[in-house]
Scaffold this motif. Sequence first.
Motif, PDB file in Angstrom:
ATOM      1  N   ALA A 276     -16.694  -1.147   0.048  1.00  0.00           N
ATOM      2  CA  ALA A 276     -15.401  -1.352   0.808  1.00  0.00           C
ATOM      3  C   ALA A 276     -15.902  -2.259   2.010  1.00  0.00           C
ATOM      4  O   ALA A 276     -14.936  -3.006   2.417  1.00  0.00           O
ATOM      5  N   ILE A 277     -16.949  -2.260   2.608  1.00  0.00           N
ATOM      6  CA  ILE A 277     -17.244  -2.857   3.706  1.00  0.00           C
ATOM      7  C   ILE A 277     -17.225  -4.518   3.347  1.00  0.00           C
ATOM      8  O   ILE A 277     -16.551  -5.176   4.200  1.00  0.00           O
ATOM      9  N   GLU A 278     -18.109  -4.526   2.607  1.00  0.00           N
ATOM     10  CA  GLU A 278     -18.354  -6.048   2.094  1.00  0.00           C
ATOM     11  C   GLU A 278     -17.156  -6.826   1.663  1.00  0.00           C
ATOM     12  O   GLU A 278     -16.840  -7.786   1.863  1.00  0.00           O
ATOM     13  N   SER A 279     -16.349  -6.090   0.687  1.00  0.00           N
ATOM     14  CA  SER A 279     -14.983  -7.041   0.337  1.00  0.00           C
ATOM     15  C   SER A 279     -13.876  -7.023   1.231  1.00  0.00           C
ATOM     16  O   SER A 279     -13.394  -8.046   1.257  1.00  0.00           O
ATOM     17  N   LEU A 280     -13.841  -6.098   2.023  1.00  0.00           N
ATOM     18  CA  LEU A 280     -12.676  -6.328   3.000  1.00  0.00           C
ATOM     19  C   LEU A 280     -13.160  -7.358   4.178  1.00  0.00           C
ATOM     20  O   LEU A 280     -12.428  -8.184   4.690  1.00  0.00           O
ATOM     21  N   LEU A 281     -14.496  -7.500   4.619  1.00  0.00           N
ATOM     22  CA  LEU A 281     -15.047  -8.460   5.220  1.00  0.00           C
ATOM     23  C   LEU A 281     -14.862  -9.804   4.695  1.00  0.00           C
ATOM     24  O   LEU A 281     -14.390 -10.767   5.451  1.00  0.00           O
ATOM     25  N   SER A 282     -15.096  -9.741   3.364  1.00  0.00           N
ATOM     26  CA  SER A 282     -14.716 -10.914   2.732  1.00  0.00           C
ATOM     27  C   SER A 282     -13.403 -11.605   2.650  1.00  0.00           C
ATOM     28  O   SER A 282     -13.186 -12.687   2.967  1.00  0.00           O
ATOM     29  N   ALA A 283     -12.454 -10.417   2.541  1.00  0.00           N
ATOM     30  CA  ALA A 283     -11.090 -10.714   2.447  1.00  0.00           C
ATOM     31  C   ALA A 283     -10.547 -11.175   3.938  1.00  0.00           C
ATOM     32  O   ALA A 283      -9.814 -12.148   3.915  1.00  0.00           O
ATOM     33  N   VAL A 284     -11.397 -10.839   5.058  1.00  0.00           N
ATOM     34  CA  VAL A 284     -10.856 -11.220   6.301  1.00  0.00           C
ATOM     35  C   VAL A 284     -11.282 -12.696   6.568  1.00  0.00           C
ATOM     36  O   VAL A 284     -10.428 -13.340   6.939  1.00  0.00           O
ATOM     37  N   VAL A 285     -12.538 -12.891   6.061  1.00  0.00           N
ATOM     38  CA  VAL A 285     -13.069 -14.360   6.101  1.00  0.00           C
ATOM     39  C   VAL A 285     -11.895 -15.220   5.450  1.00  0.00           C
ATOM     40  O   VAL A 285     -11.664 -16.174   6.024  1.00  0.00           O
ATOM     41  N   ALA A 286     -11.510 -14.838   4.341  1.00  0.00           N
ATOM     42  CA  ALA A 286     -10.563 -15.783   3.492  1.00  0.00           C
ATOM     43  C   ALA A 286      -9.196 -15.735   4.458  1.00  0.00           C
ATOM     44  O   ALA A 286      -8.594 -17.053   4.451  1.00  0.00           O
ATOM     45  N   ASP A 287      -8.813 -14.525   5.040  1.00  0.00           N
ATOM     46  CA  ASP A 287      -7.489 -14.743   5.856  1.00  0.00           C
ATOM     47  C   ASP A 287      -7.674 -15.652   6.911  1.00  0.00           C
ATOM     48  O   ASP A 287      -6.835 -16.457   7.385  1.00  0.00           O
ATOM     49  N   SER A 288      -9.088 -15.622   7.731  1.00  0.00           N
ATOM     50  CA  SER A 288      -9.141 -16.598   8.879  1.00  0.00           C
ATOM     51  C   SER A 288      -9.160 -17.826   8.331  1.00  0.00           C
ATOM     52  O   SER A 288      -8.897 -18.931   9.166  1.00  0.00           O
ATOM     53  N   MET A 289      -9.795 -18.499   7.156  1.00  0.00           N
ATOM     54  CA  MET A 289      -9.752 -19.716   6.657  1.00  0.00           C
ATOM     55  C   MET A 289      -8.408 -19.960   6.250  1.00  0.00           C
ATOM     56  O   MET A 289      -8.055 -21.458   6.296  1.00  0.00           O
ATOM     57  N   THR A 290      -7.433 -19.256   5.989  1.00  0.00           N
ATOM     58  CA  THR A 290      -6.140 -19.742   5.316  1.00  0.00           C
ATOM     59  C   THR A 290      -4.864 -19.230   6.152  1.00  0.00           C
ATOM     60  O   THR A 290      -3.857 -19.940   5.858  1.00  0.00           O
ATOM     61  N   GLY A 291      -5.315 -18.576   6.872  1.00  0.00           N
ATOM     62  CA  GLY A 291      -3.752 -17.968   7.806  1.00  0.00           C
ATOM     63  C   GLY A 291      -2.911 -17.245   6.988  1.00  0.00           C
ATOM     64  O   GLY A 291      -1.785 -16.620   7.285  1.00  0.00           O
ATOM     65  N   ARG A 292      -3.598 -16.477   5.766  1.00  0.00           N
ATOM     66  CA  ARG A 292      -2.641 -15.283   5.120  1.00  0.00           C
ATOM     67  C   ARG A 292      -3.260 -13.957   5.332  1.00  0.00           C
ATOM     68  O   ARG A 292      -4.318 -13.849   6.121  1.00  0.00           O
ATOM     69  N   ARG A 293      -2.631 -13.116   4.900  1.00  0.00           N
ATOM     70  CA  ARG A 293      -2.845 -11.709   5.040  1.00  0.00           C
ATOM     71  C   ARG A 293      -3.121 -10.751   3.901  1.00  0.00           C
ATOM     72  O   ARG A 293      -2.554 -10.992   2.929  1.00  0.00           O
ATOM     73  N   HIS A 294      -4.450 -10.365   3.718  1.00  0.00           N
ATOM     74  CA  HIS A 294      -4.565  -9.510   2.733  1.00  0.00           C
ATOM     75  C   HIS A 294      -4.229  -8.125   2.654  1.00  0.00           C
ATOM     76  O   HIS A 294      -3.684  -7.547   3.783  1.00  0.00           O
ATOM     77  N   ARG A 295      -3.973  -7.348   1.613  1.00  0.00           N
ATOM     78  CA  ARG A 295      -3.681  -5.856   1.601  1.00  0.00           C
ATOM     79  C   ARG A 295      -4.853  -5.108   1.272  1.00  0.00           C
ATOM     80  O   ARG A 295      -5.516  -5.103   0.220  1.00  0.00           O
ATOM     81  N   SER A 296      -5.188  -4.581   2.296  1.00  0.00           N
ATOM     82  CA  SER A 296      -6.727  -4.048   2.359  1.00  0.00           C
ATOM     83  C   SER A 296      -6.817  -2.680   1.257  1.00  0.00           C
ATOM     84  O   SER A 296      -7.695  -2.643   0.489  1.00  0.00           O
ATOM     85  N   ASN A 297      -5.841  -2.044   1.238  1.00  0.00           N
ATOM     86  CA  ASN A 297      -5.760  -0.810   0.576  1.00  0.00           C
ATOM     87  C   ASN A 297      -5.504  -1.173  -1.066  1.00  0.00           C
ATOM     88  O   ASN A 297      -6.406  -0.659  -2.011  1.00  0.00           O
ATOM     89  N   CYS A 298      -4.823  -2.354  -1.322  1.00  0.00           N
ATOM     90  CA  CYS A 298      -4.609  -2.808  -2.605  1.00  0.00           C
ATOM     91  C   CYS A 298      -5.896  -3.228  -3.251  1.00  0.00           C
ATOM     92  O   CYS A 298      -6.495  -3.237  -4.353  1.00  0.00           O
ATOM     93  N   GLU A 299      -6.834  -4.014  -2.198  1.00  0.00           N
ATOM     94  CA  GLU A 299      -7.943  -4.627  -2.497  1.00  0.00           C
ATOM     95  C   GLU A 299      -9.036  -3.509  -2.691  1.00  0.00           C
ATOM     96  O   GLU A 299      -9.888  -3.677  -3.737  1.00  0.00           O
TER      97      GLU A 299
END
Length: 580
Positions: A276-299
């Motif tokens: 959970a920690i690793e995947s959500l950190l990775s999604a946050v990194v992707a958001d910071s690079m693209t300006g998008r927002r992920h859905r943490s619970n869906c992830e």
Amino acid sequence: MAIAERTSRWDFLALYTPKLVTVLREHYSLTDLKADAVAGLTVAIVALPLSMAIAIAIASGVTPDRGLYTAIVGGFFVSALGGSRFQIGGPAGAFIVLVAATVAKYGIDGLILATMLSGLILLVVGFLRLGTFIKYIPYPVTVGFTSGIAVIIFASQLKDLLGLTLTGAEPGPFLPKLLVLGGALPSLSVTAAAIAGMSVAAILVLRRLRPHWPGFLIAVALGALAVWLLALPVETIGTKFGGIPRSLPMPHLPDLSLARIEEVLPAALSFALLGAIESLLSAVVADSMTGRRHRSNCELVAQGAANIASSLFGGICVTGTIARTATNVRAGARGPISGMLHSLILLGFMLIAAPLASLIPLASLAAVLVVVAWNMAEKHEFAILLRASRGDAVVLLATFLLVVFRDLTEGILVGFGIGALLFLHRMAQSVEIERPALISEEDRADEAGDRGPYDVALATDPDILVYRITGAFFFGAAGAVAAALDRIGEHPKAYVIDFSGVPILDSTAAATIAGFARDARRHGATVFVSGARPAVRRLLLLQGVRSPEVRFRTTIARAVAAARRSIDAGDTTGRAVLAG
């Protein structure tokens, strides 16, 4: 009722609709597909050596094909069902320590079962919407455990990096491992060390001169080519594992007996937490690079499904991978289809080019993981946190040292616990109780229809004592506030305690105010609490400071005026009055 049901259904869909569906609804074009295909190919080239290297690094009995199964099956489900447009799933270096310990304790079958159970746990966590709380992991904890994992990965690769020959099994714990490897140094293989050095050099040179080239794959290919052309006497995937299969295995369930489930459940919980920690950190990194927002619970739901699917095909733990996700973004991906294509390209490699993998020297794969470990060790952030504050340094070092010398989960939990205690201590220190010399301009004006200048002299009225509390008033600060109130040497006829600067209050703090009101009543004084927010007022009422003994006021001005009227009217019964 029907409207509420529709709203609830809409909220559920908004939270758990995969980003794949969102992207396809946005008129996904052929141009987008081409961009995703290029990105998928790029990521697959990076993931191919990494997936095999991570699997080999785990423990004896975990073969390179299991890393490929994980990237193919798990990676496909992470992209197809996930809440991030760009997340790439697969085996991750962060899991090496936990997975190795699980294999040593429970065997491969236990690992597969723990992976499946971790998937079920992640599904539950996602559907309970607990993914939001992962962000509360302190930053020093994430840096500490990431750096600790990097050290352990590096140590785990020394055997293959130097071509050492061990007389027995390689120990798992860090210090015994170093002792055994140190004793085996006389068996060092110059050839293996040379191939490893060449591979590391190739990766670093390509990263500097040709950063867009697949350095990992080129380094591994050069090592395999050298072994084949020169018939070098080094250990390869073929000599150690007999190569890799040319197809996926048939899906099958692991042993699901209750006793076995209870046995591996602690490992599954650790997998789920780290995943959970690793995947959500990775999604946050992707958001910071693209300006998008992920859905943490869906992830998290997608990660759960991916781990279950991976276990059915004999794969290991799946999580979002920061390096491969960042590569996907930089390669121009438009959506989750790039991640799905990356998995299909890896499957194509297994079907067509699996025999070539037999030539890959283990020294080259070890070199790949050494570079990965070096990149994982957040050296700059580590140094900054050591200098930032004593508290951050304690959390960082506790997490790092426990991860390296004890256990990954223990390191995270202890680091989080110390971080939480330090935060509570800092919050408690930020709470202030003071006697304002003057009432603020905001409080001098009353509500509409009853406005007028506030008499500043009332703030120094000997019959009315005004105190202001600011900050989060909770159990950590309740003792200090109670002591400050107890030290009041004066005995006025009324107290006004201003709560306008208190954003939150807990039951311990409310009980402190209730106790103070009772003491004041025994001395014949009236207690007013002004400016309390609705939630604060509600909790005070629950603790016994309530009507009919309470009157409500919104400002200090009104509270002081009411106290003055009460005193002038001779109301010295010591009633506790809540002026909200």
